[in-house]
Design an enzyme around this catalytic site. Sequence first.
Site, PDB file in Angstrom:
ATOM      1  N   ARG A 162     -21.698 -10.420   2.466  1.00 34.12           N
ATOM      2  CA  ARG A 162     -22.070 -11.834   2.324  1.00 34.12           C
ATOM      3  C   ARG A 162     -21.528 -12.667   3.475  1.00 34.12           C
ATOM      4  O   ARG A 162     -22.195 -13.592   3.958  1.00 34.12           O
ATOM      5  CB  ARG A 162     -21.539 -12.366   0.985  1.00 34.12           C
ATOM      6  CG  ARG A 162     -22.257 -11.735  -0.187  1.00 34.12           C
ATOM      7  CD  ARG A 162     -21.707 -12.199  -1.514  1.00 34.12           C
ATOM      8  NE  ARG A 162     -22.414 -11.499  -2.592  1.00 34.12           N
ATOM      9  CZ  ARG A 162     -22.398 -11.858  -3.859  1.00 34.12           C
ATOM     10  NH1 ARG A 162     -21.704 -12.909  -4.237  1.00 34.12           N
ATOM     11  NH2 ARG A 162     -23.076 -11.171  -4.758  1.00 34.12           N
ATOM     12  N   PRO A 166      -9.076   6.874  -3.098  1.00 33.12           N
ATOM     13  CA  PRO A 166     -10.472   6.437  -3.124  1.00 33.12           C
ATOM     14  C   PRO A 166     -10.791   5.801  -4.473  1.00 33.12           C
ATOM     15  O   PRO A 166     -10.730   6.480  -5.502  1.00 33.12           O
ATOM     16  CB  PRO A 166     -11.261   7.726  -2.905  1.00 33.12           C
ATOM     17  CG  PRO A 166     -10.340   8.824  -3.366  1.00 33.12           C
ATOM     18  CD  PRO A 166      -8.936   8.349  -3.176  1.00 33.12           C
ATOM     19  N   VAL A 167     -11.086   4.504  -4.479  1.00 35.82           N
ATOM     20  CA  VAL A 167     -10.986   3.714  -5.703  1.00 35.82           C
ATOM     21  C   VAL A 167     -11.926   4.197  -6.807  1.00 35.82           C
ATOM     22  O   VAL A 167     -11.573   4.145  -7.988  1.00 35.82           O
ATOM     23  CB  VAL A 167     -11.169   2.211  -5.393  1.00 35.82           C
ATOM     24  CG1 VAL A 167     -12.581   1.867  -4.978  1.00 35.82           C
ATOM     25  CG2 VAL A 167     -10.765   1.373  -6.582  1.00 35.82           C
ATOM     26  N   ASP A 168     -13.108   4.703  -6.446  1.00 37.48           N
ATOM     27  CA  ASP A 168     -14.037   5.146  -7.498  1.00 37.48           C
ATOM     28  C   ASP A 168     -13.474   6.356  -8.243  1.00 37.48           C
ATOM     29  O   ASP A 168     -13.512   6.415  -9.472  1.00 37.48           O
ATOM     30  CB  ASP A 168     -15.404   5.473  -6.882  1.00 37.48           C
ATOM     31  CG  ASP A 168     -15.971   4.268  -6.157  1.00 37.48           C
ATOM     32  OD1 ASP A 168     -16.361   3.315  -6.837  1.00 37.48           O
ATOM     33  OD2 ASP A 168     -15.976   4.263  -4.905  1.00 37.48           O
ATOM     34  N   VAL A 195      -0.619   5.994  -1.465  1.00 42.74           N
ATOM     35  CA  VAL A 195      -0.677   5.977  -0.012  1.00 42.74           C
ATOM     36  C   VAL A 195      -1.968   5.293   0.444  1.00 42.74           C
ATOM     37  O   VAL A 195      -2.951   5.250  -0.282  1.00 42.74           O
ATOM     38  CB  VAL A 195      -0.592   7.394   0.603  1.00 42.74           C
ATOM     39  CG1 VAL A 195       0.787   7.984   0.411  1.00 42.74           C
ATOM     40  CG2 VAL A 195      -1.661   8.318   0.020  1.00 42.74           C
ATOM     41  N   HIS A 218     -17.102   2.900  -2.731  1.00 42.45           N
ATOM     42  CA  HIS A 218     -16.337   2.052  -1.806  1.00 42.45           C
ATOM     43  C   HIS A 218     -15.852   3.006  -0.714  1.00 42.45           C
ATOM     44  O   HIS A 218     -14.786   3.605  -0.813  1.00 42.45           O
ATOM     45  CB  HIS A 218     -15.152   1.391  -2.516  1.00 42.45           C
ATOM     46  CG  HIS A 218     -14.195   0.722  -1.563  1.00 42.45           C
ATOM     47  ND1 HIS A 218     -14.572  -0.276  -0.699  1.00 42.45           N
ATOM     48  CD2 HIS A 218     -12.872   0.939  -1.306  1.00 42.45           C
ATOM     49  CE1 HIS A 218     -13.537  -0.655   0.028  1.00 42.45           C
ATOM     50  NE2 HIS A 218     -12.487   0.077  -0.315  1.00 42.45           N
ATOM     51  N   GLN A 227      -4.703   4.551   4.015  1.00 41.98           N
ATOM     52  CA  GLN A 227      -5.239   5.281   5.180  1.00 41.98           C
ATOM     53  C   GLN A 227      -4.429   4.984   6.440  1.00 41.98           C
ATOM     54  O   GLN A 227      -4.007   3.865   6.665  1.00 41.98           O
ATOM     55  CB  GLN A 227      -6.673   4.828   5.457  1.00 41.98           C
ATOM     56  CG  GLN A 227      -7.675   5.169   4.388  1.00 41.98           C
ATOM     57  CD  GLN A 227      -8.854   4.224   4.462  1.00 41.98           C
ATOM     58  OE1 GLN A 227      -8.898   3.218   3.770  1.00 41.98           O
ATOM     59  NE2 GLN A 227      -9.813   4.541   5.322  1.00 41.98           N
TER      60      GLN A 227
HETATM   61  N1  LIG Z   1      -9.907  -0.935  -3.160  1.00 39.21           N
HETATM   62  C1  LIG Z   1      -9.862  -1.506  -1.970  1.00 39.21           C
HETATM   63  O1  LIG Z   1     -10.806  -2.209  -1.576  1.00 39.21           O
HETATM   64  C2  LIG Z   1      -8.661  -1.301  -1.124  1.00 39.21           C
HETATM   65  C3  LIG Z   1      -7.766  -0.341  -1.489  1.00 39.21           C
HETATM   66  N2  LIG Z   1      -6.664  -0.106  -0.737  1.00 39.21           N
HETATM   67  C4  LIG Z   1      -5.792   0.958  -1.213  1.00 39.21           C
HETATM   68  O2  LIG Z   1      -4.711   0.382  -1.952  1.00 39.21           O
HETATM   69  C5  LIG Z   1      -3.602   1.305  -1.929  1.00 39.21           C
HETATM   70  C6  LIG Z   1      -2.342   0.561  -1.519  1.00 39.21           C
HETATM   71  O3  LIG Z   1      -2.450   0.148  -0.165  1.00 39.21           O
HETATM   72  P1  LIG Z   1      -1.280  -0.685   0.537  1.00 39.21           P
HETATM   73  O4  LIG Z   1      -0.791  -1.723  -0.382  1.00 39.21           O
HETATM   74  O5  LIG Z   1      -1.760  -1.042   1.885  1.00 39.21           O
HETATM   75  O6  LIG Z   1      -0.160   0.446   0.661  1.00 39.21           O
HETATM   76  P2  LIG Z   1       1.398   0.231   0.737  1.00 39.21           P
HETATM   77  O7  LIG Z   1       1.987   1.488   1.260  1.00 39.21           O
HETATM   78  O8  LIG Z   1       1.706  -1.057   1.426  1.00 39.21           O
HETATM   79  O9  LIG Z   1       1.824   0.050  -0.805  1.00 39.21           O
HETATM   80  C7  LIG Z   1       1.782   1.083  -1.715  1.00 39.21           C
HETATM   81  C8  LIG Z   1       2.966   0.917  -2.645  1.00 39.21           C
HETATM   82  O10 LIG Z   1       2.881   1.903  -3.669  1.00 39.21           O
HETATM   83  C9  LIG Z   1       4.215   2.253  -4.007  1.00 39.21           C
HETATM   84  N3  LIG Z   1       4.225   3.530  -4.697  1.00 39.21           N
HETATM   85  C10 LIG Z   1       3.913   4.756  -4.201  1.00 39.21           C
HETATM   86  N4  LIG Z   1       4.059   5.697  -5.157  1.00 39.21           N
HETATM   87  C11 LIG Z   1       4.451   5.040  -6.286  1.00 39.21           C
HETATM   88  C12 LIG Z   1       4.763   5.468  -7.605  1.00 39.21           C
HETATM   89  N5  LIG Z   1       4.692   6.751  -7.962  1.00 39.21           N
HETATM   90  N6  LIG Z   1       5.140   4.531  -8.482  1.00 39.21           N
HETATM   91  C13 LIG Z   1       5.227   3.227  -8.140  1.00 39.21           C
HETATM   92  N7  LIG Z   1       4.941   2.758  -6.898  1.00 39.21           N
HETATM   93  C14 LIG Z   1       4.563   3.664  -5.998  1.00 39.21           C
HETATM   94  C15 LIG Z   1       4.937   2.296  -2.665  1.00 39.21           C
HETATM   95  O11 LIG Z   1       6.347   2.195  -2.826  1.00 39.21           O
HETATM   96  C16 LIG Z   1       4.315   1.110  -1.950  1.00 39.21           C
HETATM   97  O12 LIG Z   1       5.109  -0.069  -2.113  1.00 39.21           O
HETATM   98  C17 LIG Z   1      -4.018   2.421  -0.947  1.00 39.21           C
HETATM   99  O13 LIG Z   1      -4.490   3.531  -1.665  1.00 39.21           O
HETATM  100  C18 LIG Z   1      -5.138   1.780  -0.139  1.00 39.21           C
HETATM  101  O14 LIG Z   1      -6.007   2.734   0.419  1.00 39.21           O
HETATM  102  C19 LIG Z   1      -6.383  -0.842   0.379  1.00 39.21           C
HETATM  103  C20 LIG Z   1      -7.242  -1.846   0.767  1.00 39.21           C
HETATM  104  C21 LIG Z   1      -8.473  -2.127   0.083  1.00 39.21           C
HETATM  105  C1  LIG Z   2      -8.800   0.026   3.005  1.00 39.12           C
HETATM  106  C2  LIG Z   2     -10.040  -0.278   2.313  1.00 39.12           C
HETATM  107  O1  LIG Z   2     -10.443   0.411   1.391  1.00 39.12           O
HETATM  108  C3  LIG Z   2     -10.819  -1.393   2.764  1.00 39.12           C
HETATM  109  O2  LIG Z   2     -10.309  -2.292   3.442  1.00 39.12           O
HETATM  110  O3  LIG Z   2     -12.029  -1.410   2.517  1.00 39.12           O
END
Ligand SMILES: NC(=O)C1=CN([C@@H]2O[C@H](COP(=O)(O)OP(=O)(O)OC[C@H]3O[C@@H](n4cnc5c(N)ncnc54)[C@H](O)[C@@H]3O)[C@@H](O)[C@H]2O)C=CC1
Ligand SMILES: CC(=O)C(=O)O
Length: 309
Positions: free
Chosen positions: A150, A118-120, A77, A172, A79
């Site tokens: 940056r 939360p990625v960490d 999921v 993060h 945010q």
């Molecule tokens: N690390 C970062 O900098 C960032 C991290 N994120 C995180 O990335 C994650 C995904 O975000 P979005 O793509 O926007 O969400 P989204 O809802 O568009 O995509 C998530 C996908 O995961 C799938 N999914 C859920 N449970 C599953 C399971 N058990 N097995 C297989 N697939 C499953 C869903 O069907 C969905 O297609 C979130 O936790 C979000 O907070 C988002 C932006 C930046």
């Molecule tokens: C959603 C998120 O983690 C970001 O955009 O930084």
Amino acid sequence: MKVGIVGAGMVGSAAGSALALRGGASEVVFVDRNAALAQAQAEDISHAVPFAHPCRLSAGEYDALEGAEVVILSAGVAQKPGESRLSLLSRNAEVFASVIGGVRAAAPGAMLLVASNPVDIMTQVALRASGLPPERVIGSGTILDTARFRSLLGAHLGIAPQSVHAYVLGEHGDSEVLAWSSARAGTEPVARFGAQLGAPITEAVRARIDAGVRRAAYRIIEGKGATWYGIGAGLARIVQAIRDDQGAVLSVSIVAPEVEGVPDIALSLPRVVGRKGVSATLMPEMSETETAALRASAEVLKESTQGLW
Ligand SMILES: NC(=O)C1=CN([C@@H]2O[C@H](COP(=O)(O)OP(=O)(O)OC[C@H]3O[C@@H](n4cnc5c(N)ncnc54)[C@H](O)[C@@H]3O)[C@@H](O)[C@H]2O)C=CC1
Ligand SMILES: CC(=O)C(=O)O
């Protein structure tokens, strides 16, 4: 290189698209519990390939990940407006409990690249569930926050963000630390560079850039529901560093035995990334305030894992 992406939503598809457009992978396979979505993403991105680099895109069940050298984990999921990243923890830890086993069975040699928030902490969850060594379970960490830092510093100084060498450290998330004291424009400390170019870095400028970085996700989610282009490009950048054994210095998250006195913790520091994953961690020069903020960030993360294992 074959790359798997588990979670074909906004982040996973943006990573797949960035990999195809940048020539970062020869093959990308999507897996999602929504099989139709995974298939549609693969088909849509494959239509960009004639304008880009050779790359085969497909979708399947976990067994389709066989032979992948890197698997991006972007399932779970995201945010809602106003929600913090840490609030996603229990839901996404549950998702990873089912995902990691499938990935490890199909692609035991793959490095894991964690994006889900939360990625960490999700990086710690993935490490524990996978049994892999810490250098092969990499969280995207603050690679995106560093890019935001940056980008804003470059805009203020009137130079390309590629000429700004500055990192965001720690979580993060809300407690992240902008490392101003080690930030450079070219070879110059940013304050001296700004003063020379008539773009001084005043307290007001610092505060504006800090909020611009720290609050970016909240603003973007308010406006369009999620963020994906920045992280998609960041994930593709990490994959390329691994594929080409670049030894690139990137702010990513891995589990470390100790950071600033906090044991067994995943957070971001500048790290050397190549074919074996993370081969070294650098502790940048920091002011006392920054060191205290990094310790506080580590403590926030540590506290959030209480009760998780
Ligand atoms: N690390 C970062 O900098 C960032 C991290 N994120 C995180 O990335 C994650 C995904 O975000 P979005 O793509 O926007 O969400 P989204 O809802 O568009 O995509 C998530 C996908 O995961 C799938 N999914 C859920 N449970 C599953 C399971 N058990 N097995 C297989 N697939 C499953 C869903 O069907 C969905 O297609 C979130 O936790 C979000 O907070 C988002 C932006 C930046
Ligand atoms: C959603 C998120 O983690 C970001 O955009 O930084």
